[in-house]
Design a protein around this motif. Structure first.
Motif, mmCIF file in Angstrom:
data_model
loop_
_atom_site.group_PDB
_atom_site.id
_atom_site.type_symbol
_atom_site.label_atom_id
_atom_site.label_comp_id
_atom_site.label_asym_id
_atom_site.label_seq_id
_atom_site.Cartn_x
_atom_site.Cartn_y
_atom_site.Cartn_z
ATOM 1 N N GLY A 1 1.897 -24.511 17.220
ATOM 2 C CA GLY A 1 2.505 -25.359 18.256
ATOM 3 C C GLY A 1 2.349 -24.815 19.659
ATOM 4 O O GLY A 1 1.586 -23.880 19.903
ATOM 5 N N PHE A 2 3.114 -25.411 20.577
ATOM 6 C CA PHE A 2 3.056 -24.989 21.981
ATOM 7 C C PHE A 2 4.400 -25.241 22.645
ATOM 8 O O PHE A 2 5.205 -26.032 22.164
ATOM 9 C CB PHE A 2 1.932 -25.736 22.726
ATOM 10 C CG PHE A 2 1.959 -27.218 22.535
ATOM 11 C CD1 PHE A 2 2.807 -28.020 23.287
ATOM 12 C CD2 PHE A 2 1.144 -27.821 21.582
ATOM 13 C CE1 PHE A 2 2.843 -29.392 23.112
ATOM 14 C CE2 PHE A 2 1.174 -29.198 21.387
ATOM 15 C CZ PHE A 2 2.025 -29.985 22.157
ATOM 16 N N GLY A 3 4.579 -24.557 23.784
ATOM 17 C CA GLY A 3 5.869 -24.612 24.474
ATOM 18 C C GLY A 3 6.706 -23.434 24.003
ATOM 19 O O GLY A 3 6.454 -22.880 22.927
ATOM 20 N N ARG A 4 7.663 -23.030 24.815
ATOM 21 C CA ARG A 4 8.512 -21.896 24.463
ATOM 22 C C ARG A 4 9.971 -22.317 24.451
ATOM 23 O O ARG A 4 10.390 -23.164 25.230
ATOM 24 C CB ARG A 4 8.320 -20.750 25.471
ATOM 25 C CG ARG A 4 6.914 -20.121 25.404
ATOM 26 C CD ARG A 4 6.712 -19.378 24.077
ATOM 27 N NE ARG A 4 5.378 -18.813 23.908
ATOM 28 C CZ ARG A 4 4.367 -19.417 23.279
ATOM 29 N NH1 ARG A 4 4.524 -20.632 22.769
ATOM 30 N NH2 ARG A 4 3.202 -18.816 23.137
ATOM 31 N N GLY B 1 13.927 -20.491 24.414
ATOM 32 C CA GLY B 1 14.564 -19.214 24.699
ATOM 33 C C GLY B 1 14.038 -18.651 26.007
ATOM 34 O O GLY B 1 12.924 -18.959 26.445
ATOM 35 N N GLY B 2 14.884 -17.856 26.641
ATOM 36 C CA GLY B 2 14.490 -17.203 27.888
ATOM 37 C C GLY B 2 14.337 -18.192 29.031
ATOM 38 O O GLY B 2 14.562 -19.396 28.892
ATOM 39 N N MET B 3 13.907 -17.654 30.177
ATOM 40 C CA MET B 3 13.668 -18.503 31.340
ATOM 41 C C MET B 3 12.557 -19.504 31.026
ATOM 42 O O MET B 3 12.583 -20.643 31.482
ATOM 43 C CB MET B 3 13.253 -17.598 32.504
ATOM 44 C CG MET B 3 13.355 -18.239 33.837
ATOM 45 S SD MET B 3 13.105 -17.014 35.122
ATOM 46 C CE MET B 3 11.338 -16.846 35.082
ATOM 47 N N GLN B 4 11.600 -19.059 30.198
ATOM 48 C CA GLN B 4 10.469 -19.928 29.823
ATOM 49 C C GLN B 4 10.945 -21.172 29.083
ATOM 50 O O GLN B 4 10.280 -22.205 29.121
ATOM 51 C CB GLN B 4 9.479 -19.157 28.928
ATOM 52 C CG GLN B 4 8.759 -18.005 29.616
ATOM 53 C CD GLN B 4 9.589 -16.715 29.686
ATOM 54 O OE1 GLN B 4 10.790 -16.706 29.383
ATOM 55 N NE2 GLN B 4 8.968 -15.635 30.103
ATOM 56 N N GLY B 5 12.090 -21.061 28.398
ATOM 57 C CA GLY B 5 12.619 -22.185 27.635
ATOM 58 C C GLY B 5 13.164 -23.312 28.509
ATOM 59 O O GLY B 5 13.449 -24.413 28.017
ATOM 60 N N LEU B 6 13.296 -23.046 29.825
ATOM 61 C CA LEU B 6 13.741 -24.106 30.749
ATOM 62 C C LEU B 6 12.580 -25.036 31.088
ATOM 63 O O LEU B 6 12.775 -26.224 31.375
ATOM 64 C CB LEU B 6 14.253 -23.485 32.059
ATOM 65 C CG LEU B 6 15.474 -22.571 31.979
ATOM 66 C CD1 LEU B 6 15.614 -21.784 33.276
ATOM 67 C CD2 LEU B 6 16.739 -23.395 31.729
ATOM 68 N N ARG B 7 11.361 -24.472 31.097
ATOM 69 C CA ARG B 7 10.196 -25.180 31.630
ATOM 70 C C ARG B 7 9.955 -26.556 30.979
ATOM 71 O O ARG B 7 9.669 -27.522 31.690
ATOM 72 C CB ARG B 7 8.946 -24.280 31.518
ATOM 73 C CG ARG B 7 7.686 -24.848 32.158
ATOM 74 C CD ARG B 7 7.856 -24.983 33.670
ATOM 75 N NE ARG B 7 6.757 -25.703 34.281
ATOM 76 C CZ ARG B 7 6.709 -27.031 34.422
ATOM 77 N NH1 ARG B 7 7.689 -27.793 33.956
ATOM 78 N NH2 ARG B 7 5.693 -27.610 35.023
ATOM 79 N N PRO B 8 10.085 -26.692 29.650
ATOM 80 C CA PRO B 8 9.816 -28.009 29.058
ATOM 81 C C PRO B 8 10.832 -29.083 29.459
ATOM 82 O O PRO B 8 10.601 -30.260 29.227
ATOM 83 C CB PRO B 8 9.914 -27.764 27.543
ATOM 84 C CG PRO B 8 9.830 -26.291 27.379
ATOM 85 C CD PRO B 8 10.363 -25.680 28.620
ATOM 86 N N TYR B 9 11.941 -28.670 30.059
ATOM 87 C CA TYR B 9 13.012 -29.626 30.360
ATOM 88 C C TYR B 9 13.154 -29.945 31.843
ATOM 89 O O TYR B 9 14.162 -30.508 32.264
ATOM 90 C CB TYR B 9 14.344 -29.106 29.794
ATOM 91 C CG TYR B 9 14.341 -29.128 28.284
ATOM 92 C CD1 TYR B 9 14.438 -30.341 27.593
ATOM 93 C CD2 TYR B 9 14.187 -27.968 27.535
ATOM 94 C CE1 TYR B 9 14.399 -30.379 26.209
ATOM 95 C CE2 TYR B 9 14.152 -27.996 26.149
ATOM 96 C CZ TYR B 9 14.252 -29.207 25.494
ATOM 97 O OH TYR B 9 14.205 -29.256 24.127
#
Ligand code: NDP
Length: 494
Positions: A470-473, A475-483
């Protein structure tokens, strides 16, 4: 040290039973949670959820149909303008309240998770539920700091999010999905897995209790078709999915060209690499937690063990010894190490893989001898040696307590074998040389790499895969990016 594995006879060491006795009440009929209220399904359809350790019926669960999905999307859409414009610090207060309430009701959540999904109470009590609360705490902390997370950009939410989760970590996956989405000002519709809806519905009670505005988080239970209807709905702006690679591919095709954002957290076939210079006893513990944690129902499980050839016999001997001491049985007993397989269909999948391993010529070590309960879905934890990289059990995700052991002679061969997989989710490296860890880790195609440990999770640490994982993360600050949607501030250097 060599251990005489013949010396210890099963039954020599007995634990007294230590059952969790707290009673948790379960509604006989569990409705959908839409627009802040529990509502009967317009589909008029219900399904049964079982306790996989006893095969006893726990409750009826509403099966959301097209009209129910419509209603949930409408509720989420209606709630979006107000929720997205709330000050981040106010959204944070709601998330903090959810986190605290999960902590206050932690025991109830843990027991329910164990009854509905079959996992040992010590895992739901010490891992799933505390981590779920931590995810809400962690993303509450980000809610009013989004401009710092994405410096030089204005940050806005994506909109209505459809979130589809699996059955292996039901409440934790709900937290992984809801917490970052809500922190960023989105509204959500969560679809739990069919066999494990109860803790998501209990979370709906918490959401009601803490006064989250109506429609901000909706929970629509149902089957695979409910998930499909939700992902395909034209009112949805983002789909977040955790589950099988097969369904992930369907969702990718379905969302292509629609403008919907998509993140996929799919299967894995993690390589756990043990070098001869590793602390072997600790590594054996890492093998155990890598593959037998949560009955092996873990996408990042260390299901392919790569052992340096010179220490194979020692590792197999110690693993055999350790495996004999694992306790399999009543998931509500605090001494239980492995609980029940989540469903009959998953048990059949695991058994098919074990048969395939034997048929293709690998050697099965079913050294765990403890008698399994007569009712429920059970599987002895086991491992295979003489596994070839081409064997089905070395290539496909089994999602059960079955380990495939292979060997290597050089670090290059270890890297080559570890990367020889369509998946790229997780890996482990065991060695006492720090430089070797860095050298190997940078060559591995895996989103998460543990060093001298395995299956450790933290809300501040991003999780996700490459290739067919898959793709996208999350958790962490990176977990904000998809939203979030980002727009560069004019004149900004970043
Ligand atoms: P699925 O991928 O089918 O299920 C995951 C979630 O997606 C569930 O909520 C499911 O609903 C839902 N779903 C099913 N079909 C669709 C669809 N067409 N559109 C949208 N949503 C859908 O996994 P399974 O439970 O069937 O498990 C099968 C195999 O998948 C396992 O043996 C394992 O190998 C792998 N798996 C991997 C996971 C991971 O974390 N990587 C997690 C779970 C499974 P419902 O439960 O109602 O079917």
């Amino acid at each position: 040290m060599s251990i005489d594995t013949q010396q210890e006879t099963p039954g020599e060491w007995e634990y007294s039973p230590a059952p969790e006795r707290t009673q948790v009440s379960i509604e006989p009929k569990n409705k959908l949670f839409i627009g802040g209220k529990f509502v009967s399904p317009k589909s008029r359809s219900w399904f049964v959820t079982l306790n996989p350790a006893t095969e006893e019926k726990l409750a009826d669960i509403a099966c959301g149909g097209k009209a129910d999905v419509n209603a949930a999307v409408l509720a989420a859409k209606k709630a979006l303008p107000k929720w997205s414009k709330l000050d981040g610090s106010v959204r944070a207060k709601y998330l903090y309240r959810i986190a605290r309430r999960i902590q206050e009701r932690a025991r109830e959540f843990a027991i329910l998770e164990t009854m509905d999904g079959g996992k040992p109470i010590k895992e739901s009590r010490d891992i799933d539920i505390p981590l779920a609360a931590q995810h809400f705490f962690y993303y509450a902390g980000w809610a009013d700091k989004l401009e710092y997370a994405f410096a030089g950009c204005t940050v806005s939410p994506v909109g209505v999010c459809a979130q589809i989760i699996p059955w292996n970590f039901p409440l934790l996956m709900a937290a992984w999905k809801l917490a970052p989405a809500l922190a960023c000002g989105n509204t959500c519709i969560l679809k739990p897995a069919e066999t494990t809806s109860l803790t998501a519905l209990r979370l709906a009670e918490v959401i009601q209790e803490i006064g989250l505005p109506e429609g901000v988080a909706n929970i629509v239970t149902g089957a695979g078709n409910t998930g499909r209807l939700l992902a395909e709905h034209s009112g949805v702006n983002k789909v977040a999915f955790t589950g099988s690679t097969e369904v992930g591919k369907l969702l990718m095709r379905g969302t292509a060209g629609t403008g919907k954002k998509l993140t996929l957290e799919l299967g894995g076939k993690g390589a756990n690499i043990i070098f001869a210079d590793a602390a072997i006893d600790q590594a054996v513990e890492g093998i155990i937690s890598g593959i037998y944690f949560n009955q092996g129902h873990v996408c990042c499980a260390g299901s392919r063990l790569l052992v340096e050839e010179s220490i194979l016999d020692e590792v197999v001997q110690k693993l055999t010894h350790r495996l004999r001491s694992l306790r399999v049985g009543d998931p509500l007993d605090k001494n239980t190490d492995l609980g029940a397989i989540n469903s009959q269909s998953q048990l059949e999948i695991v058994q098919q893989y074990v048969r395939a391993g034997v048929d293709e010529g690998a050697q099965l070590h079913e050294v765990h001898q403890e008698r399994l309960p007569s009712k429920g879905y059970w599987c002895h934890p086991c491992f295979f040696t003489d596994v070839q990289p081409s064997h089905t059990i070395a290539r496909e995700e089994i999602f059960g307590p079955v380990l495939s052991i292979m060997t290597f002679r050089t670090p290059q061969e270890a890297i080559m074998r570890a990367n020889d997989s369509p998946y790229g989710l997780a890996a482990g490296i065991w060695t006492d040389k720090g430089s070797k860890i860095f050298e190997i880790a940078k060559e591995l195609e895996a989103g998460v790499i543990w060093c001298n440990t395995y299956n450790k999770f933290d809300p501040a640490s991003p999780f996700g895969g490459f290739k067919e994982s898959g793709f996208g993360r999350e958790g962490g600050m990176q977990g904000l990016r998809p939203y979030v949607r980002l727009q560069k501030v004019r004149g900004s250097a970043s």
